[in-house]
Design a protein around this motif. Structure first.
Motif, PDB file in Angstrom:
ATOM      1  N   VAL A  66      35.846  27.426  55.527  1.00 53.96           N
ATOM      2  CA  VAL A  66      37.324  27.546  55.192  1.00 53.96           C
ATOM      3  C   VAL A  66      37.504  26.452  54.472  1.00 53.96           C
ATOM      4  O   VAL A  66      38.611  26.664  53.646  1.00 53.96           O
ATOM      5  CB  VAL A  66      37.777  27.566  56.800  1.00 53.96           C
ATOM      6  CG1 VAL A  66      39.230  27.644  56.653  1.00 53.96           C
ATOM      7  CG2 VAL A  66      37.246  28.831  57.524  1.00 53.96           C
ATOM      8  N   LEU A  69      37.283  26.741  50.743  1.00 60.09           N
ATOM      9  CA  LEU A  69      38.241  27.990  50.360  1.00 60.09           C
ATOM     10  C   LEU A  69      39.651  27.445  50.109  1.00 60.09           C
ATOM     11  O   LEU A  69      40.212  27.706  49.035  1.00 60.09           O
ATOM     12  CB  LEU A  69      38.135  29.085  51.242  1.00 60.09           C
ATOM     13  CG  LEU A  69      38.421  30.495  51.045  1.00 60.09           C
ATOM     14  CD1 LEU A  69      37.364  30.982  51.948  1.00 60.09           C
ATOM     15  CD2 LEU A  69      39.744  30.769  51.557  1.00 60.09           C
ATOM     16  N   LEU A  70      40.000  26.762  51.308  1.00 59.86           N
ATOM     17  CA  LEU A  70      41.645  26.409  51.035  1.00 59.86           C
ATOM     18  C   LEU A  70      41.801  24.995  50.050  1.00 59.86           C
ATOM     19  O   LEU A  70      42.802  25.246  49.404  1.00 59.86           O
ATOM     20  CB  LEU A  70      42.339  25.871  52.353  1.00 59.86           C
ATOM     21  CG  LEU A  70      42.191  26.906  53.628  1.00 59.86           C
ATOM     22  CD1 LEU A  70      42.682  26.113  55.012  1.00 59.86           C
ATOM     23  CD2 LEU A  70      42.900  27.888  52.934  1.00 59.86           C
ATOM     24  N   PHE A  72      40.064  25.398  47.203  1.00 61.97           N
ATOM     25  CA  PHE A  72      39.991  25.752  45.970  1.00 61.97           C
ATOM     26  C   PHE A  72      41.506  26.355  45.647  1.00 61.97           C
ATOM     27  O   PHE A  72      42.168  26.328  44.601  1.00 61.97           O
ATOM     28  CB  PHE A  72      39.252  27.117  46.229  1.00 61.97           C
ATOM     29  CG  PHE A  72      39.244  28.306  45.012  1.00 61.97           C
ATOM     30  CD1 PHE A  72      38.934  27.782  43.752  1.00 61.97           C
ATOM     31  CD2 PHE A  72      39.756  29.333  45.436  1.00 61.97           C
ATOM     32  CE1 PHE A  72      38.812  28.776  42.657  1.00 61.97           C
ATOM     33  CE2 PHE A  72      39.780  30.544  44.421  1.00 61.97           C
ATOM     34  CZ  PHE A  72      39.281  30.137  43.025  1.00 61.97           C
ATOM     35  N   ILE A  73      42.085  26.973  46.719  1.00 60.88           N
ATOM     36  CA  ILE A  73      43.485  27.551  46.617  1.00 60.88           C
ATOM     37  C   ILE A  73      44.589  26.498  46.203  1.00 60.88           C
ATOM     38  O   ILE A  73      45.414  26.387  45.302  1.00 60.88           O
ATOM     39  CB  ILE A  73      43.746  28.194  47.872  1.00 60.88           C
ATOM     40  CG1 ILE A  73      42.961  29.545  47.867  1.00 60.88           C
ATOM     41  CG2 ILE A  73      45.508  28.699  47.788  1.00 60.88           C
ATOM     42  CD1 ILE A  73      43.347  30.234  49.024  1.00 60.88           C
ATOM     43  N   ILE A  76      44.006  25.575  42.592  1.00 60.81           N
ATOM     44  CA  ILE A  76      44.726  26.630  41.647  1.00 60.81           C
ATOM     45  C   ILE A  76      46.294  26.313  41.683  1.00 60.81           C
ATOM     46  O   ILE A  76      46.811  26.296  40.728  1.00 60.81           O
ATOM     47  CB  ILE A  76      44.486  27.768  41.986  1.00 60.81           C
ATOM     48  CG1 ILE A  76      43.003  28.255  41.422  1.00 60.81           C
ATOM     49  CG2 ILE A  76      45.364  28.884  41.506  1.00 60.81           C
ATOM     50  CD1 ILE A  76      42.590  29.612  41.704  1.00 60.81           C
ATOM     51  N   THR A  77      46.961  26.094  43.173  1.00 67.16           N
ATOM     52  CA  THR A  77      48.166  25.867  42.805  1.00 67.16           C
ATOM     53  C   THR A  77      48.882  24.473  42.373  1.00 67.16           C
ATOM     54  O   THR A  77      49.745  24.715  41.471  1.00 67.16           O
ATOM     55  CB  THR A  77      48.608  25.621  44.603  1.00 67.16           C
ATOM     56  OG1 THR A  77      47.985  26.625  45.161  1.00 67.16           O
ATOM     57  CG2 THR A  77      50.040  25.804  44.862  1.00 67.16           C
ATOM     58  N   LYS A  80      48.773  25.434  38.768  1.00 65.89           N
ATOM     59  CA  LYS A  80      49.832  26.147  38.332  1.00 65.89           C
ATOM     60  C   LYS A  80      51.072  25.373  38.164  1.00 65.89           C
ATOM     61  O   LYS A  80      51.966  25.490  37.258  1.00 65.89           O
ATOM     62  CB  LYS A  80      50.045  27.404  39.571  1.00 65.89           C
ATOM     63  CG  LYS A  80      50.986  28.421  39.103  1.00 65.89           C
ATOM     64  CD  LYS A  80      50.132  29.830  38.729  1.00 65.89           C
ATOM     65  CE  LYS A  80      50.935  30.932  38.354  1.00 65.89           C
ATOM     66  NZ  LYS A  80      50.580  31.943  37.831  1.00 65.89           N
ATOM     67  N   TYR A  81      51.324  24.461  39.103  1.00 62.66           N
ATOM     68  CA  TYR A  81      52.510  23.767  39.090  1.00 62.66           C
ATOM     69  C   TYR A  81      52.582  23.090  37.949  1.00 62.66           C
ATOM     70  O   TYR A  81      53.628  22.826  37.208  1.00 62.66           O
ATOM     71  CB  TYR A  81      52.588  22.720  40.249  1.00 62.66           C
ATOM     72  CG  TYR A  81      53.474  21.646  40.124  1.00 62.66           C
ATOM     73  CD1 TYR A  81      54.982  21.818  40.479  1.00 62.66           C
ATOM     74  CD2 TYR A  81      53.127  20.397  40.137  1.00 62.66           C
ATOM     75  CE1 TYR A  81      55.686  20.671  40.612  1.00 62.66           C
ATOM     76  CE2 TYR A  81      53.871  19.201  39.986  1.00 62.66           C
ATOM     77  CZ  TYR A  81      55.151  19.443  40.253  1.00 62.66           C
ATOM     78  OH  TYR A  81      56.074  18.563  40.118  1.00 62.66           O
ATOM     79  N   GLU A  83      51.137  23.631  34.981  1.00 68.46           N
ATOM     80  CA  GLU A  83      51.425  24.621  33.908  1.00 68.46           C
ATOM     81  C   GLU A  83      52.826  24.845  33.622  1.00 68.46           C
ATOM     82  O   GLU A  83      53.343  24.891  32.474  1.00 68.46           O
ATOM     83  CB  GLU A  83      50.373  25.791  33.958  1.00 68.46           C
ATOM     84  CG  GLU A  83      50.527  26.800  32.964  1.00 68.46           C
ATOM     85  CD  GLU A  83      50.196  28.104  33.288  1.00 68.46           C
ATOM     86  OE1 GLU A  83      50.150  28.322  34.614  1.00 68.46           O
ATOM     87  OE2 GLU A  83      50.029  28.937  32.217  1.00 68.46           O
ATOM     88  N   ILE A  84      53.576  25.216  34.865  1.00 68.66           N
ATOM     89  CA  ILE A  84      54.992  25.518  34.712  1.00 68.66           C
ATOM     90  C   ILE A  84      55.843  24.449  34.256  1.00 68.66           C
ATOM     91  O   ILE A  84      56.659  24.474  33.571  1.00 68.66           O
ATOM     92  CB  ILE A  84      55.428  26.217  36.028  1.00 68.66           C
ATOM     93  CG1 ILE A  84      54.798  27.613  36.262  1.00 68.66           C
ATOM     94  CG2 ILE A  84      56.943  26.179  36.135  1.00 68.66           C
ATOM     95  CD1 ILE A  84      55.001  28.335  37.132  1.00 68.66           C
TER      96      ILE A  84
END
Lengths: 88, 157
Positions: A66, A69-70, A72-73, A76-77, A80-81, A83-84
């Protein structure tokens, strides 16, 4: 063998403290993200070592999955931050 | 946070990994009473899979799978399962959430009825936690307003 795992865990714990220093005070976002991701990976290994010490690896492997997995997320978040936002 | 991007690597990895995350979440919910985990933890993992979908595929595609209304309905439905099992025990003449009495309905021995009862409650908690996690992330990522609502408001002005 238990002492070996214990020493390994304590060594990793000191490394986590160093990463935490970089994660809290590190200049800029990138340093913080790198520090937090390193902490996540080290915590995963520490959890598995705890499982070896208590002789219940099959139980601790669930928790560490677990955690991976968290982590990894979270990575990605953060990507993304960045990138924007368009800048570091 | 919710803009669609053409990241083929991220999208493909997410598409491959999301079913495994959800199966793992179901495993955590089902094995809650003899290994670490349970309803809350499984629900968080299940919610994380939906959050990953929203992050990688954008708001529009995520709304098809799980809209704000569906999230609200799911959270109430899970709470209904939880309190329904509790009230069923109350109606059958024992304390609230005392699953031993469920054995008269399920036709099993009381110990087995306790195991099944806690499983039902954990399923309810898992559904609620999943929906609420997704709902919170949805609200944060849209800033409390849904884009088409904003457009409608602009037209009215």
């Amino acid at each position: 063998m238990n002492n070996f795992f214990l020493c390994l865990g304590m060594g990793l714990f000191t490394l986590v403290l160093l990463c935490l220093y970089r994660g809290v005070l590190g200049p800029g976002v990138l340093n913080r993200i790198a520090g937090i991701c390193a902490i996540g990976t080290k915590t995963l290994v520490i959890l598995l070592l705890m499982g070896f010490i208590y002789n219940r690896v099959e139980m601790f492997i669930d928790i560490s999955m677990v955690y991976a997995l968290l982590n990894f997320i979270a990575t990605i978040t953060a990507a993304k931050y960045l990138e924007i936002k368009g800048e570091v | 946070m919710t803009r669609v991007t053409d990241d083929i690597i991220i999208r493909t990895v997410a598409r491959v990994i999301i079913p495994f995350i959800q199966i793992y979440a179901l495993y955590v919910i089902m094995h809650g009473h003899h290994s670490p985990g349970g309803g809350f933890q499984g629900g968080v993992i299940l919610g994380a899979s939906f959050i990953l979908y929203l992050l990688t595929h954008g708001l529009e595609e995520a709304k098809v799978r799980m809209s704000e209304m569906k999230a609200g309905l799911f959270s109430s439905f899970g709470l209904l399962i939880y309190s329904g099992i509790g009230l069923l025990c109350l109606i059958l003449g024992s304390n609230y959430l005392d699953y031993g009495k469920l054995s008269t309905i399920l036709r099993v021995i009381p110990a087995q009825a306790r195991s099944l009862g806690i499983l039902g409650v954990e399923i309810g908690v898992g559904i609620t936690v999943m929906a609420v996690m997704f709902s919170i992330f949805f609200d944060i990522s849209t800033g409390g307003t849904i884009p088409e609502d904003e457009e409608n408001l602009r037209e009215e002005r």
